[in-house]
Design a protein around this motif. Structure first.
Motif, PDB file in Angstrom:
ATOM      1  N   THR A  36     -14.223  25.500  16.319  1.00  0.00           N
ATOM      2  CA  THR A  36     -15.036  24.565  15.532  1.00  0.00           C
ATOM      3  C   THR A  36     -16.245  25.277  14.937  1.00  0.00           C
ATOM      4  O   THR A  36     -16.556  25.117  13.748  1.00  0.00           O
ATOM      5  CB  THR A  36     -15.501  23.391  16.407  1.00  0.00           C
ATOM      6  OG1 THR A  36     -14.361  22.720  16.950  1.00  0.00           O
ATOM      7  CG2 THR A  36     -16.344  22.404  15.605  1.00  0.00           C
ATOM      8  N   ILE A  37     -16.919  26.069  15.752  1.00  0.00           N
ATOM      9  CA  ILE A  37     -18.101  26.812  15.288  1.00  0.00           C
ATOM     10  C   ILE A  37     -17.715  27.834  14.229  1.00  0.00           C
ATOM     11  O   ILE A  37     -18.431  28.018  13.227  1.00  0.00           O
ATOM     12  CB  ILE A  37     -18.802  27.498  16.479  1.00  0.00           C
ATOM     13  CG1 ILE A  37     -19.358  26.452  17.448  1.00  0.00           C
ATOM     14  CG2 ILE A  37     -19.922  28.405  15.994  1.00  0.00           C
ATOM     15  CD1 ILE A  37     -20.354  25.478  16.832  1.00  0.00           C
ATOM     16  N   TYR A  38     -16.573  28.465  14.409  1.00  0.00           N
ATOM     17  CA  TYR A  38     -16.086  29.428  13.409  1.00  0.00           C
ATOM     18  C   TYR A  38     -15.888  28.739  12.065  1.00  0.00           C
ATOM     19  O   TYR A  38     -16.257  29.261  11.007  1.00  0.00           O
ATOM     20  CB  TYR A  38     -14.777  30.054  13.897  1.00  0.00           C
ATOM     21  CG  TYR A  38     -14.147  31.003  12.903  1.00  0.00           C
ATOM     22  CD1 TYR A  38     -14.658  32.291  12.714  1.00  0.00           C
ATOM     23  CD2 TYR A  38     -13.035  30.617  12.147  1.00  0.00           C
ATOM     24  CE1 TYR A  38     -14.083  33.166  11.806  1.00  0.00           C
ATOM     25  CE2 TYR A  38     -12.461  31.488  11.228  1.00  0.00           C
ATOM     26  CZ  TYR A  38     -12.986  32.752  11.069  1.00  0.00           C
ATOM     27  OH  TYR A  38     -12.417  33.615  10.162  1.00  0.00           O
ATOM     28  N   GLY A  39     -15.312  27.534  12.103  1.00  0.00           N
ATOM     29  CA  GLY A  39     -15.112  26.770  10.879  1.00  0.00           C
ATOM     30  C   GLY A  39     -16.428  26.395  10.222  1.00  0.00           C
ATOM     31  O   GLY A  39     -16.584  26.491   8.997  1.00  0.00           O
ATOM     32  N   TYR A  40     -17.407  25.961  11.028  1.00  0.00           N
ATOM     33  CA  TYR A  40     -18.735  25.612  10.507  1.00  0.00           C
ATOM     34  C   TYR A  40     -19.387  26.818   9.826  1.00  0.00           C
ATOM     35  O   TYR A  40     -19.953  26.699   8.730  1.00  0.00           O
ATOM     36  CB  TYR A  40     -19.639  25.132  11.640  1.00  0.00           C
ATOM     37  CG  TYR A  40     -19.355  23.734  12.145  1.00  0.00           C
ATOM     38  CD1 TYR A  40     -18.559  22.853  11.429  1.00  0.00           C
ATOM     39  CD2 TYR A  40     -19.909  23.289  13.349  1.00  0.00           C
ATOM     40  CE1 TYR A  40     -18.319  21.567  11.893  1.00  0.00           C
ATOM     41  CE2 TYR A  40     -19.672  22.002  13.825  1.00  0.00           C
ATOM     42  CZ  TYR A  40     -18.877  21.150  13.092  1.00  0.00           C
ATOM     43  OH  TYR A  40     -18.647  19.885  13.562  1.00  0.00           O
ATOM     44  N   ARG A  41     -19.313  27.968  10.480  1.00  0.00           N
ATOM     45  CA  ARG A  41     -19.941  29.168   9.918  1.00  0.00           C
ATOM     46  C   ARG A  41     -19.296  29.569   8.604  1.00  0.00           C
ATOM     47  O   ARG A  41     -19.977  30.027   7.675  1.00  0.00           O
ATOM     48  CB  ARG A  41     -19.865  30.316  10.925  1.00  0.00           C
ATOM     49  CG  ARG A  41     -20.820  30.148  12.107  1.00  0.00           C
ATOM     50  CD  ARG A  41     -20.571  31.187  13.177  1.00  0.00           C
ATOM     51  NE  ARG A  41     -21.531  31.058  14.282  1.00  0.00           N
ATOM     52  CZ  ARG A  41     -21.304  31.512  15.517  1.00  0.00           C
ATOM     53  NH1 ARG A  41     -20.155  32.123  15.806  1.00  0.00           N
ATOM     54  NH2 ARG A  41     -22.214  31.361  16.458  1.00  0.00           N
ATOM     55  N   ASN A  42     -17.989  29.402   8.517  1.00  0.00           N
ATOM     56  CA  ASN A  42     -17.288  29.723   7.271  1.00  0.00           C
ATOM     57  C   ASN A  42     -17.708  28.791   6.139  1.00  0.00           C
ATOM     58  O   ASN A  42     -17.902  29.228   5.000  1.00  0.00           O
ATOM     59  CB  ASN A  42     -15.773  29.626   7.482  1.00  0.00           C
ATOM     60  CG  ASN A  42     -15.175  30.958   7.913  1.00  0.00           C
ATOM     61  OD1 ASN A  42     -15.819  31.986   7.837  1.00  0.00           O
ATOM     62  ND2 ASN A  42     -13.942  30.931   8.383  1.00  0.00           N
ATOM     63  N   ILE A  43     -17.821  27.504   6.456  1.00  0.00           N
ATOM     64  CA  ILE A  43     -18.254  26.534   5.437  1.00  0.00           C
ATOM     65  C   ILE A  43     -19.662  26.873   4.954  1.00  0.00           C
ATOM     66  O   ILE A  43     -19.952  26.842   3.752  1.00  0.00           O
ATOM     67  CB  ILE A  43     -18.208  25.107   6.005  1.00  0.00           C
ATOM     68  CG1 ILE A  43     -16.754  24.670   6.247  1.00  0.00           C
ATOM     69  CG2 ILE A  43     -18.889  24.119   5.042  1.00  0.00           C
ATOM     70  CD1 ILE A  43     -16.624  23.359   6.993  1.00  0.00           C
ATOM     71  N   LEU A  44     -20.536  27.190   5.891  1.00  0.00           N
ATOM     72  CA  LEU A  44     -21.923  27.534   5.533  1.00  0.00           C
ATOM     73  C   LEU A  44     -21.968  28.782   4.666  1.00  0.00           C
ATOM     74  O   LEU A  44     -22.624  28.803   3.616  1.00  0.00           O
ATOM     75  CB  LEU A  44     -22.759  27.742   6.803  1.00  0.00           C
ATOM     76  CG  LEU A  44     -24.203  28.224   6.591  1.00  0.00           C
ATOM     77  CD1 LEU A  44     -25.002  27.197   5.805  1.00  0.00           C
ATOM     78  CD2 LEU A  44     -24.877  28.506   7.932  1.00  0.00           C
ATOM     79  N   LYS A  45     -21.257  29.819   5.070  1.00  0.00           N
ATOM     80  CA  LYS A  45     -21.303  31.105   4.366  1.00  0.00           C
ATOM     81  C   LYS A  45     -20.647  31.051   2.990  1.00  0.00           C
ATOM     82  O   LYS A  45     -21.222  31.540   2.003  1.00  0.00           O
ATOM     83  CB  LYS A  45     -20.608  32.178   5.221  1.00  0.00           C
ATOM     84  CG  LYS A  45     -20.535  33.552   4.549  1.00  0.00           C
ATOM     85  CD  LYS A  45     -19.776  34.533   5.426  1.00  0.00           C
ATOM     86  CE  LYS A  45     -19.625  35.892   4.726  1.00  0.00           C
ATOM     87  NZ  LYS A  45     -18.851  36.861   5.551  1.00  0.00           N
ATOM     88  N   ASN A  46     -19.460  30.458   2.931  1.00  0.00           N
ATOM     89  CA  ASN A  46     -18.661  30.535   1.711  1.00  0.00           C
ATOM     90  C   ASN A  46     -18.885  29.401   0.718  1.00  0.00           C
ATOM     91  O   ASN A  46     -18.501  29.523  -0.450  1.00  0.00           O
ATOM     92  CB  ASN A  46     -17.173  30.587   2.070  1.00  0.00           C
ATOM     93  CG  ASN A  46     -16.820  31.798   2.912  1.00  0.00           C
ATOM     94  OD1 ASN A  46     -17.336  32.886   2.670  1.00  0.00           O
ATOM     95  ND2 ASN A  46     -15.961  31.619   3.899  1.00  0.00           N
ATOM     96  N   HIS A  47     -19.506  28.307   1.179  1.00  0.00           N
ATOM     97  CA  HIS A  47     -19.632  27.147   0.298  1.00  0.00           C
ATOM     98  C   HIS A  47     -21.067  26.631   0.160  1.00  0.00           C
ATOM     99  O   HIS A  47     -21.617  26.581  -0.937  1.00  0.00           O
ATOM    100  CB  HIS A  47     -18.708  26.021   0.781  1.00  0.00           C
ATOM    101  CG  HIS A  47     -17.262  26.424   0.807  1.00  0.00           C
ATOM    102  ND1 HIS A  47     -16.509  26.497  -0.337  1.00  0.00           N
ATOM    103  CD2 HIS A  47     -16.452  26.798   1.841  1.00  0.00           C
ATOM    104  CE1 HIS A  47     -15.277  26.895  -0.028  1.00  0.00           C
ATOM    105  NE2 HIS A  47     -15.221  27.081   1.279  1.00  0.00           N
ATOM    106  N   ILE A  48     -21.661  26.238   1.290  1.00  0.00           N
ATOM    107  CA  ILE A  48     -22.991  25.620   1.234  1.00  0.00           C
ATOM    108  C   ILE A  48     -24.061  26.606   0.770  1.00  0.00           C
ATOM    109  O   ILE A  48     -24.887  26.279  -0.084  1.00  0.00           O
ATOM    110  CB  ILE A  48     -23.362  25.018   2.605  1.00  0.00           C
ATOM    111  CG1 ILE A  48     -22.360  23.912   2.974  1.00  0.00           C
ATOM    112  CG2 ILE A  48     -24.786  24.470   2.592  1.00  0.00           C
ATOM    113  CD1 ILE A  48     -22.545  23.343   4.366  1.00  0.00           C
ATOM    114  N   THR A  49     -24.044  27.813   1.322  1.00  0.00           N
ATOM    115  CA  THR A  49     -25.071  28.807   0.968  1.00  0.00           C
ATOM    116  C   THR A  49     -25.052  29.178  -0.515  1.00  0.00           C
ATOM    117  O   THR A  49     -26.101  29.147  -1.177  1.00  0.00           O
ATOM    118  CB  THR A  49     -24.934  30.068   1.846  1.00  0.00           C
ATOM    119  OG1 THR A  49     -25.177  29.711   3.210  1.00  0.00           O
ATOM    120  CG2 THR A  49     -25.914  31.151   1.416  1.00  0.00           C
ATOM    121  N   PRO A  50     -23.894  29.537  -1.092  1.00  0.00           N
ATOM    122  CA  PRO A  50     -23.900  29.891  -2.521  1.00  0.00           C
ATOM    123  C   PRO A  50     -24.319  28.743  -3.429  1.00  0.00           C
ATOM    124  O   PRO A  50     -24.874  28.978  -4.509  1.00  0.00           O
ATOM    125  CB  PRO A  50     -22.438  30.287  -2.789  1.00  0.00           C
ATOM    126  CG  PRO A  50     -21.864  30.609  -1.460  1.00  0.00           C
ATOM    127  CD  PRO A  50     -22.563  29.702  -0.491  1.00  0.00           C
TER     128      PRO A  50
END
Length: 218
Positions: A36-50
């Motif tokens: 779950t945390i891995y998925g959250y980090r991916n969403i943050l890095k690849n989508h929300i941050t940019p």
């Protein structure tokens, strides 16, 4: 000021949405599953941050979230996936609201997203038989037949160990799943008690598994 007297006033902050989300994820990592945390980090890095870049969490509006959804959907990402992004953001904003970082959760005012239902097509018995026949003697024969004959999920097939197979009584115990988060392999029990089960296996599967076990021994 009634808000100040009630202790509900929000103090101006320059904390960005990205910073707050990252801190929230690391806090939740103490209790949530690694996947779950891995998925959250991916969403943050690849989508929300940019997308949100340096935008302060206090400045994010309902319109911003709506625009984010539209932008992501236009890139070809399924609405089902975008809903996961929104669910993460909702939890982050809700935590910020409870911590009096923001006055309200902007997603509360967002119109509900309804992803179109997708039609799932299943293989019929003849198609499954043809598939299994085509895999005889290959590395995929055992996992595909286990999945097809017993209705096992991918993680359940990958999580099987010889100690889970009772050859004498022709039973397989489903009590372990295997998945990955990035480069980390994770083994754990299935999510629900209902997923812990004992399945009777056919003589064909018993023979197949015995041959597979013998191959691994030799």
């Amino acid at each position: 000021n009634k808000k100040m007297e009630a202790g509900t006033t929000v103090v101006p902050s320059k904390t960005t949405l990205i910073e707050y989300t990252r801190e929230w994820i690391e806090y939740k990592a103490l209790t949530l599953a690694q996947t779950t945390i891995y998925g959250y980090r991916n969403i943050l890095k690849n989508h929300i941050t940019p997308y949100f870049k340096r935008k302060c969490i206090q400045d994010v509006t309902t319109k911003d979230i709506q625009d984010y959804i539209t932008a992501k959907a236009s890139t070809g990402i399924s609405l089902q996936s975008v809903k996961k992004h929104v669910a993460l953001l909702y939890s982050v904003f809700q935590n910020a609201y409870r911590s009096r970082i923001i006055n309200e959760n902007p997603i509360d005012r967002l119109e509900h997203i309804k992803a179109p239902s997708s039609k799932v097509e299943c293989m019929n018995a003849l198609e499954i038989a043809d598939l299994c026949s085509s895999l005889i003697g290959t590395q995929l024969e055992v996992p595909v037949k286990l999945a097809a004959y017993l209705g096992l999920r991918r993680g359940e097939v990958l999580g099987l160990k010889w100690e889970h197979v009772d050859f004498d009584n022709a039973i397989i115990h489903i009590c372990n799943t295997r998945t990955e988060a990035g480069n980390t392999i994770i083994e754990k029990q299935p999510k629900t008690e209902r997923s812990l089960r004992q399945l009777q296996i056919t003589p064909e599967l018993v023979d197949l598994l015995k041959r597979q076990q013998q191959k691994q021994i030799t």
